[in-house]
Every structure is written in structure tokens, then in C-alpha cells.
Enzyme design. Structure first.
Site, PDB file in Angstrom:
ATOM      1  N   ASP A   6      -2.290   1.837   7.257  1.00 32.28           N
ATOM      2  CA  ASP A   6      -1.519   1.479   6.061  1.00 32.28           C
ATOM      3  C   ASP A   6      -1.251  -0.022   5.971  1.00 32.28           C
ATOM      4  O   ASP A   6      -1.355  -0.620   4.900  1.00 32.28           O
ATOM      5  CB  ASP A   6      -0.198   2.249   6.031  1.00 32.28           C
ATOM      6  CG  ASP A   6      -0.423   3.755   6.021  1.00 32.28           C
ATOM      7  OD1 ASP A   6      -1.480   4.183   5.518  1.00 32.28           O
ATOM      8  OD2 ASP A   6       0.442   4.492   6.529  1.00 32.28           O
ATOM      9  N   ASP A  22       0.863  -1.181   0.000  1.00 32.96           N
ATOM     10  CA  ASP A  22       0.000   0.000   0.000  1.00 32.96           C
ATOM     11  C   ASP A  22       0.895   1.226   0.000  1.00 32.96           C
ATOM     12  O   ASP A  22       1.626   1.456   0.960  1.00 32.96           O
ATOM     13  CB  ASP A  22      -0.891  -0.003   1.251  1.00 32.96           C
ATOM     14  CG  ASP A  22      -1.732   1.266   1.350  1.00 32.96           C
ATOM     15  OD1 ASP A  22      -2.664   1.415   0.542  1.00 32.96           O
ATOM     16  OD2 ASP A  22      -1.431   2.110   2.213  1.00 32.96           O
ATOM     17  N   GLU A  66      -1.632  -1.824  -5.863  1.00 33.10           N
ATOM     18  CA  GLU A  66      -2.809  -1.067  -6.254  1.00 33.10           C
ATOM     19  C   GLU A  66      -2.512  -0.304  -7.532  1.00 33.10           C
ATOM     20  O   GLU A  66      -1.397   0.158  -7.732  1.00 33.10           O
ATOM     21  CB  GLU A  66      -3.144  -0.034  -5.181  1.00 33.10           C
ATOM     22  CG  GLU A  66      -4.080  -0.523  -4.122  1.00 33.10           C
ATOM     23  CD  GLU A  66      -4.292   0.560  -3.096  1.00 33.10           C
ATOM     24  OE1 GLU A  66      -5.435   0.965  -2.919  1.00 33.10           O
ATOM     25  OE2 GLU A  66      -3.313   1.000  -2.489  1.00 33.10           O
TER      26      GLU A  66
END
Ligand SMILES: [Zn+2]
Ligand SMILES: [Zn+2]
Length: 391
Positions: free
Chosen positions: A342, A172, A260
Site C-alpha cells: 500500500d 492509496d 487515484e
């Protein structure tokens, strides 16, 4: 030459010609006209013709993309017609393909060498790392601060990979730290930005503020602009170096990585300095992970950019709803788990990428162990964001 091509196609476009006149025809015409003895720029006859052709080809590619975007064969946001390049643009770029006949000499092992360019000559050069093979093209960039940067396109053999310690990871990318990484065995860590990089960023912000106070058109402003450009380049280089090292460590260490997708189009519209720096940083870091994973033969699984990685509880899958950026940890109202924002998001990315249930070395299926938040240290207040200057 780029401008000649763009201007000529612009005239044709205004006159209602789209594809009726071929690009090859336009290229031939601008090349002949510019170099003719009585033509617009006879001095171009002195410039290597491979370079002129490259310039025209770049303009051609811009037009091709524009037409493809118009007709819908090119996906993504609409792109505009190529624009004329200003002489006052802050960086100037020249690209030489292999057939232009450049030559690189890497003479010592300290990275000192020479680059010979057609009709320009033999230039001293410092290589940041040794070239693994003969480059297929070279790009010379003149920066606003008077320095030159040379980059090469090189084919690379796949790296011999070490046996990685981890089967899978989720990543992330964030703002407070560069990234949070969660592994399939429940371990996790954060990749922080080193202190020296933060110091450089503060220096850049200071120079930016100074620039905004300078009188427009003054000599002082010109000088400050050069300083800003120099600080900007230093930040970029320090950041790139850090990202290379961190991406390499992650890729060497892990078989399959969940990432992502970033909404890059949304980011470009953001003009706050601090935000712009972290945005370009995030997409650069992700790009380097992808590149190195491919080089090393690792798997990368991309998770949809709209996946709400920071809203779900990675323990039970409950949605905790939208959370402001200020919320660094939260507890799940369904299962009571206390989650670091996170790390929780990184675990969710790994789960969404289908990597959390991968068999581990012992043959058992693994679920990530509870992700417990670590006490956060209070960060000093951020610098007031300033506008990103034209650097
Ligand atoms: Zn592991
Ligand atoms: Zn929960």
C-alpha cells in the site's frame, strides 16, 4: 408528483414523442391535474406548491439526463429513463428550496433548534454542527427505521489554512486499511479504520445474516429489517465522521495531494457486503479529501484509474507484475527493494501525479527515501460476506 411526471412522460415516450412536448408543458399539466378539485389527488392542494414543483423539477432533471445520454451529449455510462418511485422504497426524501419558505432556528449552542417547513410546521431538530450561514435548500430523509435526517446546502467561506508541514503526498485507498499516505520526504503512514467502526460493521453483518434466515413476509422479518436499517445507518455515520476527521488532517497537513481515480461504475455492481462497504468508504473518503482541499485552497492531482500503482516498484520503476490482494509485501526483482504493497502504491501515485520532485523547504529536489515494509500483524479472519439487503 415525481411519479405523475414520470408516468406522463412515459406515455408520451411510448407514443413516439421525445422532445416534441416540452417539459414545462408536462409539468404544468401534471400539477394542474393532480390538484384539481375533481382531479386525481385533491389533497395535494394542501401541500406547499413549492414542494410539488421541486418534485416535478427533480423528475424533469432525470428526463433531461436521459435524453442527453441518448444523444451522447452526456458523457459516461448510458442512463435509463427515470423510473416510478415505489411507495415502499426504504427511504423517502423531500427537498425544499429557499423559495419554499423554510426556516431554521439554531437556538442553543448544544445544537438544538427548530426547522419550520411549509404546511408541515415547526419541528425540533438536533444539528450535528453549527450552520456557517443560511442554507439555500434543505432535504428531509425518512429512514426505514423511523428516524428522520435533515441535511442543508450551505455556502462556505474558504477556510483559513494553517501552514502545512508537507509539500506533497500520495494517497492509496485500500481494503485492509482506509488509506496509505506517502509524503515527499520519504515518510509515510497508514490510516486505519478504528476498532469501534469494525465492531459496528460486525454487528451489521450479524443483523444481515439474521434477516436472511427470517421467513419472507413474517412479522419477525419486518422487525429484523428495521434493525438492519438502524445498524446500517450507525455504520454510515461512524464511517463518515472518521473520514471527515482523517481527510481534514491530511488536507491541513499537505500542500499538494495525489489521488487515484476510482472506477465507481465497476464498484456499484459489487454486492458483497464487506466489499460494498469498503468501496463506498473509499469513494467517500476521496470525495471528502477533494472537497476539503478545495475549501482550503490545496492542490489535488488525480491519477488515471488504470495507472498500475500497485505493480510498479517505486524505487526503480520496474514492473513487478499483477499481484493478488493477499500479497501485502513484495521485493523488486530489479533493485531488490522490499516494498509494502500500500505504501509503495501511495509513493507511485505521488510520482505519477508529478508531486515527488517538488522542491522542499530547503530548496533541494527530493526523491522519496526507500520505502521499507513494516512487519504486518496477522489480522483476524474476515467475516463471511453476506448479501447486502435492501437497505
Ligand atoms: Zn514533508
Ligand atoms: Zn525496484
Amino acid at each position: 408528483m415525481f411519479n405523475d411526471f414520470v408516468a406522463e412522460r412515459g406515455r408520451l415516450y411510448q407514443a413516439g414523442f421525445h422532445r416534441e412536448v416540452s417539459f414545462a408543458e408536462t409539468s404544468r399539466r401534471v400539477l394542474i391535474e393532480a390538484k384539481a378539485p375533481g382531479g386525481a389527488r385533491p389533497y395535494l392542494a394542501e401541500v406547499s406548491s413549492a414542494m410539488l414543483q421541486q418534485s416535478v423539477r427533480d423528475a424533469e432533471a432525470g428526463y433531461r439526463n436521459f435524453f442527453a445520454s441518448l444523444s451522447g451529449t452526456r458523457k459516461g455510462p448510458r442512463i435509463g429513463r427515470p423510473r416510478l418511485k415505489s411507495k415502499h422504497q426504504h427511504t423517502h426524501r423531500m427537498r425544499f428550496a429557499r423559495n419554499a419558505g423554510f426556516k431554521v432556528e439554531d437556538q442553543s449552542h448544544q445544537g438544538h433548534g427548530f426547522l419550520t417547513l411549509p404546511k408541515i410546521g415547526r419541528l425540533p431538530l438536533v444539528l450535528s454542527r453549527p450552520l456557517p450561514s443560511a442554507p439555500s435548500s434543505v432535504t428531509v430523509t425518512a429512514h426505514a427505521d423511523g428516524t428522520y435526517e435533515v441535511s442543508f446546502v450551505v455556502e462556505v467561506e474558504p477556510r483559513k489554512a494553517l501552514e502545512p508541514a508537507h509539500a506533497a503526498a500520495g494517497v492509496d485507498v485500500g481494503i485492509t486499511s482506509l488509506a496509505a499516505v506517502a509524503y515527499e520526504d520519504g515518510t509515510s503512514h497508514k490510516i486505519v479504520n478504528p476498532r469501534h467502526l469494525k465492531a459496528r460493521e460486525r454487528k451489521l453483518a450479524r443483523a444481515q445474516r439474521k434477516l436472511s434466515r427470517c421467513q419472507k413476509g413474517s412479522k419477525n422479518r419486518q422487525k429484523t429489517r428495521t434493525q438492519v436499517a438502524k445498524q446500517h445507518r450507525k455504520v454510515r455515520q461512524a464511517r463518515l465522521d472518521h473520514h471527515h476527521k482523517q481527510a481534514r488532517a491530511l488536507v491541513d497537513n499537505t500542500h499538494a495531494i495525489g489521488l487515484e481515480e476510482l472506477n465507481v461504475a465497476g464498484m456499484i455492481r459489487n454486492h458483497r457486503l464487506a466489499k460494498a462497504l469498503s468501496d463506498t468508504g473509499m469513494s467517500q473518503f476521496l470525495r471528502l479529501i477533494r472537497e476539503k482541499a478545495e475549501e482550503t485552497g490545496r492542490t489535488v492531482v488525480t491519477v488515471d484509474q488504470w495507472f498500475p500503482s500497485s505493480q510498479l516498484c517505486s524505487e526503480c520503476g520496474c514492473s513487478g507484475g499483477k499481484k493478488g490482494l493477499g500479497i501485502r509485501q513484495w521485493s523488486c526483482s530489479c533493485c531488490g527493494a522490499v516494498l509494502d504493497r500500500d505504501i509503495n502504491a501511495a509513493v507511485n501515485v505521488m510520482i505519477a501525479a508529478g508531486l515527488a520532485e517538488i522542491e522542499n523547504a530547503c530548496g533541494g529536489s527530493v526523491r522519496p527515501a526507500p520505502v521499507l515494509a513494516e512487519p504486518m500483524k496477522q489480522e483476524p479472519a474476515e467475516q463471511t460476506p453476506t448479501l447486502l439487503g435492501a437497505v
